[in-house]
Design a protein around this motif. Structure first.
Motif, mmCIF file in Angstrom:
data_model
loop_
_atom_site.group_PDB
_atom_site.id
_atom_site.type_symbol
_atom_site.label_atom_id
_atom_site.label_comp_id
_atom_site.label_asym_id
_atom_site.label_seq_id
_atom_site.Cartn_x
_atom_site.Cartn_y
_atom_site.Cartn_z
ATOM 1 N N GLU A 109 -49.550 -2.090 -10.946
ATOM 2 C CA GLU A 109 -48.458 -1.062 -10.335
ATOM 3 C C GLU A 109 -49.495 -0.303 -9.267
ATOM 4 N N ALA A 110 -50.609 0.089 -9.616
ATOM 5 C CA ALA A 110 -51.574 0.959 -8.532
ATOM 6 C C ALA A 110 -51.966 0.013 -7.361
ATOM 7 N N ARG A 111 -52.520 -1.129 -7.486
ATOM 8 C CA ARG A 111 -52.491 -1.813 -6.457
ATOM 9 C C ARG A 111 -51.306 -1.927 -5.476
ATOM 10 N N HIS A 112 -50.262 -2.129 -6.026
ATOM 11 C CA HIS A 112 -48.946 -2.407 -5.158
ATOM 12 C C HIS A 112 -48.513 -1.109 -4.605
ATOM 13 N N THR A 113 -48.736 -0.061 -5.404
ATOM 14 C CA THR A 113 -48.520 1.307 -4.811
ATOM 15 C C THR A 113 -49.560 1.648 -3.534
ATOM 16 N N LYS A 114 -50.801 1.484 -3.716
ATOM 17 C CA LYS A 114 -51.554 1.678 -2.552
ATOM 18 C C LYS A 114 -51.378 0.728 -1.431
ATOM 19 N N SER A 115 -50.900 -0.704 -1.577
ATOM 20 C CA SER A 115 -50.501 -1.612 -0.687
ATOM 21 C C SER A 115 -49.256 -1.021 0.328
ATOM 22 N N GLU A 116 -48.552 -0.438 -0.696
ATOM 23 C CA GLU A 116 -47.116 0.096 0.057
ATOM 24 C C GLU A 116 -47.337 1.432 0.866
ATOM 25 N N ILE A 117 -48.165 2.360 0.340
ATOM 26 C CA ILE A 117 -48.486 3.478 1.000
ATOM 27 C C ILE A 117 -49.391 3.081 2.412
ATOM 28 N N ASP A 118 -50.273 2.104 2.455
ATOM 29 C CA ASP A 118 -51.054 1.851 3.577
ATOM 30 C C ASP A 118 -49.834 1.202 4.560
ATOM 31 N N PHE A 119 -49.238 0.215 4.198
ATOM 32 C CA PHE A 119 -48.216 -0.476 4.656
ATOM 33 C C PHE A 119 -47.308 0.517 5.764
ATOM 34 N N LEU A 120 -46.517 1.274 4.667
ATOM 35 C CA LEU A 120 -45.491 2.347 5.238
ATOM 36 C C LEU A 120 -46.255 3.110 6.269
ATOM 37 N N TYR A 121 -47.413 3.680 5.838
ATOM 38 C CA TYR A 121 -48.069 4.789 6.615
ATOM 39 C C TYR A 121 -48.294 3.928 8.164
ATOM 40 N N ASN A 122 -48.856 2.601 8.170
ATOM 41 C CA ASN A 122 -49.022 2.087 9.355
ATOM 42 C C ASN A 122 -47.822 1.704 10.014
ATOM 43 N N TRP A 123 -46.911 1.365 9.333
ATOM 44 C CA TRP A 123 -45.409 0.955 9.793
ATOM 45 C C TRP A 123 -44.953 2.317 10.742
ATOM 46 N N TRP A 124 -45.129 3.347 10.185
ATOM 47 C CA TRP A 124 -44.429 4.574 10.564
ATOM 48 C C TRP A 124 -45.369 5.225 11.915
ATOM 49 N N LEU A 125 -46.702 4.899 11.916
ATOM 50 C CA LEU A 125 -47.470 5.149 13.129
ATOM 51 C C LEU A 125 -47.088 4.417 14.318
ATOM 52 N N LYS A 126 -46.595 3.256 14.231
ATOM 53 C CA LYS A 126 -45.947 2.436 15.149
ATOM 54 C C LYS A 126 -44.596 3.131 15.548
ATOM 55 N N ARG A 127 -43.732 3.016 14.548
ATOM 56 C CA ARG A 127 -42.271 3.326 14.655
ATOM 57 C C ARG A 127 -42.131 4.962 15.154
ATOM 58 N N ALA A 128 -42.876 5.686 15.044
ATOM 59 C CA ALA A 128 -42.662 6.943 15.061
ATOM 60 C C ALA A 128 -42.868 7.234 16.918
ATOM 61 N N ASN A 129 -43.386 6.333 17.339
ATOM 62 C CA ASN A 129 -43.621 6.372 18.901
ATOM 63 C C ASN A 129 -42.515 5.475 19.689
ATOM 64 N N GLU A 130 -41.755 5.009 18.971
ATOM 65 C CA GLU A 130 -40.859 4.144 19.616
ATOM 66 C C GLU A 130 -39.434 5.084 19.653
ATOM 67 N N GLU A 131 -39.173 4.878 21.308
ATOM 68 C CA GLU A 131 -38.088 5.908 21.608
ATOM 69 C C GLU A 131 -36.589 5.466 21.276
ATOM 70 N N ASP A 132 -36.647 4.361 21.133
ATOM 71 C CA ASP A 132 -35.194 3.845 20.682
ATOM 72 C C ASP A 132 -34.786 3.874 19.344
ATOM 73 N N ASP A 133 -33.920 4.920 18.871
ATOM 74 C CA ASP A 133 -33.458 5.008 17.808
ATOM 75 C C ASP A 133 -32.105 4.249 17.501
ATOM 76 N N SER A 134 -31.809 3.617 18.204
ATOM 77 C CA SER A 134 -30.435 3.079 18.256
ATOM 78 C C SER A 134 -30.446 1.627 17.884
ATOM 79 N N GLY A 135 -29.277 1.178 17.690
ATOM 80 C CA GLY A 135 -29.138 -0.476 17.358
ATOM 81 C C GLY A 135 -29.221 -0.666 15.958
ATOM 82 N N GLU A 136 -28.384 -1.690 15.452
ATOM 83 C CA GLU A 136 -28.201 -1.934 14.077
ATOM 84 C C GLU A 136 -29.400 -2.369 13.548
ATOM 85 N N LYS A 137 -30.293 -3.365 14.274
ATOM 86 C CA LYS A 137 -31.501 -3.826 13.764
ATOM 87 C C LYS A 137 -32.330 -2.807 13.356
#
Length: 101
Positions: free
Chosen positions: A52-80
């Motif tokens: 559980e701890a390994r999974h949690t740390k993996s999720e934290i790292d994944f979501l943090y890195n995803w957000w760093l990229k996603r936050a810089n994207e201008e387009d909030d539109s679209g169903e996808k």
């Protein structure tokens, strides 16, 4: 002195945004703050002590890195993009119990 109960959302401009956009940015700002402002405490946690701890740390790292990229994207539109954002919000909510130090 910075107040502990005020959330400054770095990824949004100071103008008005729909709450459906704000909720995404607010949740991931909390994660970003956790990773960046509590790094010293996070480093002391034994993330290898259980699956559980390994999974949690993996999720934290994944979501943090995803957000760093996603936050810089201008387009909030679209169903996808909406569906991907929702998927990531659910993943963040699933680990929220572990976002403490």
């Amino acid at each position: 002195m910075e107040s502990a109960n005020v959330l400054k959302i770095e990824s949004l401009p100071n103008d008005w945004k729909d709450k459906s956009v704000v909720i995404l940015h607010a949740c991931f700002q909390l994660l970003k703050d956790f990773v960046e402002k509590e790094a010293a405490q996070i480093a002391q946690i034994d993330w290898k002590h259980s699956e559980e701890a390994r999974h949690t740390k993996s999720e934290i790292d994944f979501l943090y890195n995803w957000w760093l990229k996603r936050a810089n994207e201008e387009d909030d539109s679209g169903e996808k993009q909406y569906l991907e954002d929702n998927q990531m919000l659910v993943r963040l909510i699933d680990i929220r119990l572990h976002l403490w130090t």
